[in-house]
Design an enzyme around this catalytic site. Structure first.
Site, PDB file in Angstrom:
ATOM      1  CB  SER B  46      -0.913  -0.004   1.222  1.00  0.00           C
ATOM      2  OG  SER B  46      -1.958   0.933   1.040  1.00  0.00           O
ATOM      3  CD  GLU B  47      -1.159   3.882  -3.067  1.00  0.00           C
ATOM      4  OE1 GLU B  47      -1.099   2.638  -2.981  1.00  0.00           O
ATOM      5  OE2 GLU B  47      -2.130   4.491  -3.572  1.00  0.00           O
ATOM      6  CG  ASN B  48      -0.700   3.936   3.439  1.00  0.00           C
ATOM      7  OD1 ASN B  48      -0.831   2.962   2.699  1.00  0.00           O
ATOM      8  ND2 ASN B  48      -1.029   3.916   4.712  1.00  0.00           N
ATOM      9  CB  SER B  88       5.981   3.957  -0.622  1.00  0.00           C
ATOM     10  OG  SER B  88       4.852   3.335  -1.174  1.00  0.00           O
TER      11      SER B  88
END
Lengths: 233, 218
Positions: B46-48, B88
């Protein structure tokens, strides 16, 4: 040892002025500098340019500064959770620069790392690329993105020491480390402030050299934006 | 019969391969995680800032410091790791993520995608979508074949502001599985009970039909 601890929130935000550029860490409401945002909201300054991945919600996070019309321009990647933001943007009261999330993170990192600009494939062929230099590398087009810097960066960490070293918890890390690097003055608020020497040097995420002031935060609400659970069956 | 959102997610889950790192977008793509084929090990990014995402937490166990890119509370699995946003997107831009699944408002027959902005209406921003589509080698779009007004979302060219150009490789809709080729949308599979004609009628862009088109095996 250089002691960066400040004892009051007024001291933490000392020197902020209208029309300055700020960076504020966090992803959604996760890992936002709650204490500093509240203090900025109370300070009465305005005309601000705020660099933050999101813009909070109507009554929390950066939404507090939007409510009081303190923000002139937002630089963000996603602002979908804030009705007041959308209203101000569509009416032209608020200037908004929407940029791809990875480019936003890298532009902050570059600002702190002394890299004035870099090429990225993100946004090529879209309106994000308008007016930007395009160059091919390995047969693929890339656009030139410039570094971002700020007069103040406000970041939130889980633990910190008086030397300014920071450790984040879970996904509350997000943009905080890069923004800490890119602030001329970086203010870190932490849930647990400990004396220098208590943190394992190998476990520190943000070295204290990037942090000018550190303060023991208080009264964290840590609001959850999308509480999603499953039931035990 | 046309598939529902779960059917689309189940069909996309068949595209997962052992050892894949996968980024799932918000909406239908998120559901894919529920239908990982047996014997396949994948990790969700998840890019967070988390790799090794697990299911949603049990009621009362949610943690404000642990969310996905949709800002939903999550859990982590053994081997999970947290990282900052620059790291990320280094994973994403650096092509360390093998599969990206995301939703779309429009896809063109050249593989262009529009999914972030409706001028004058929606102002939300692109989030990580532009970085994801610009770099991923393997992008699958999960969406309904037509919009709420019944108009095709598979077009000759996109009318909305683009998220990325020539990047979509495969599309799974409620009606069909299609591959983006130099000649247009190549029909690979039909949803159970959906005819080639129905797919054709719902596709505005060039649709390539070669030989017998099998039904999806769900």
């Amino acid at each position: 040892m250089i002691n960066k601890e400040v004892k009051s929130i007024d001291e933490a935000i000392k020197g902020v002025q209208s029309n300055m550029t700020f960076m504020l860490g966090g992803f959604g409401l996760c890992g936002i500098p709650e204490n500093c945002i509240e203090a900025l909201s109370n300070s009465g300054i305005n005309g601000l340019t705020c660099i933050s991945n999101n813009a909070g919600v109507d009554d929390f996070g950066l939404g507090l500064l939007l409510q009081k019309r303190q923000i002139k321009k937002m630089i963000s990647s996603y602002v979908g959770e804030n009705a007041e933001f959308e209203r101000q943007m569509l009416s032209g009261e608020l200037e908004v620069d929407l940029i791809p999330q990875g480019s936003l993170a890298e532009r902050c990192r570059a600002g702190g790392a002394g890299i004035p600009a870099f090429y990225t494939p993100a946004g090529y062929g879209t309106e994000v690329a308008e007016g930007k230099e395009v160059r091919e590398f390995n047969g693929q087009p890339h656009i030139l993105e410039s570094a971002l810097e700020a007069d103040f960066a406000f970041v939130k960490a889980w633990k910190g020491d008086t030397a300014g070293n920071l450790i984040y918890k879970g996904t509350a890390r997000n943009f905080n480390p890069m923004m800490a690097m890119a602030g001329k003055i970086t203010v870190a608020e932490v849930e647990h402030l400990v004396p220098a020497g208590e943190l394992d040097p190998a476990s520190i995420h943000t070295p204290g050299i990037f942090v000018q002031r550190i303060i023991q935060g208080s009264n964290y609400e840590k609001r959850i934006e999308q509480r999603t659970v499953r039931t035990k069956d | 019969m046309a598939l529902d959102k779960i059917g689309i997610a189940k069909r996309i889950a068949q595209e997962l391969k052992d050892g894949y790192y996968v980024n799932l977008g918000i909406g239908i793509p998120t559901l894919v995680a529920n239908y990982i084929p047996e014997g396949i090990n994948v990790e969700f990014q998840s890019e967070n800032g988390v790799l090794g995402m697990g299911p949603f937490p049990f009621d009362g166990e949610e943690d404000a410091d642990l969310i996905n890119a949709g800002k939903q509370t999550i859990t982590t699995l053994d081997g999970a790791v947290f990282f900052d946003s620059a790291n990320s997107f280094a994973m994403i831009r650096g092509k360390h993520v093998q599969l990206t699944v995301l939703g779309a408002m429009e896809v063109s027959e050249q593989g262009d995608i529009a999914n972030w902005k409706i001028p004058g209406k929606m102002v939300k921003g692109m989030g990580g979508a532009m970085d994801l589509v610009a770099s991923a080698d393997n992008i699958i779009v999960a969406m309904m074949h037509t919009n709420k007004a019944g108009e095709s979302k598979l077009l000759k060219s996109c009318s909305l502001p683009l998220t990325g150009v020539k990047c979509v490789k495969k599309i799974v809709t409620n009606l069909a599985v299609l591959e983006v080729t130099n000649e247009g949308f190549k029909l690979l599979e039909r949803a159970p009970g959906v005819s080639v004609e129905e797919v054709q009628n719902a596709t505005q862009g060039e649709l390539i039909i070669k030989g017998d088109i099998p039904e999806m095996n769900l």
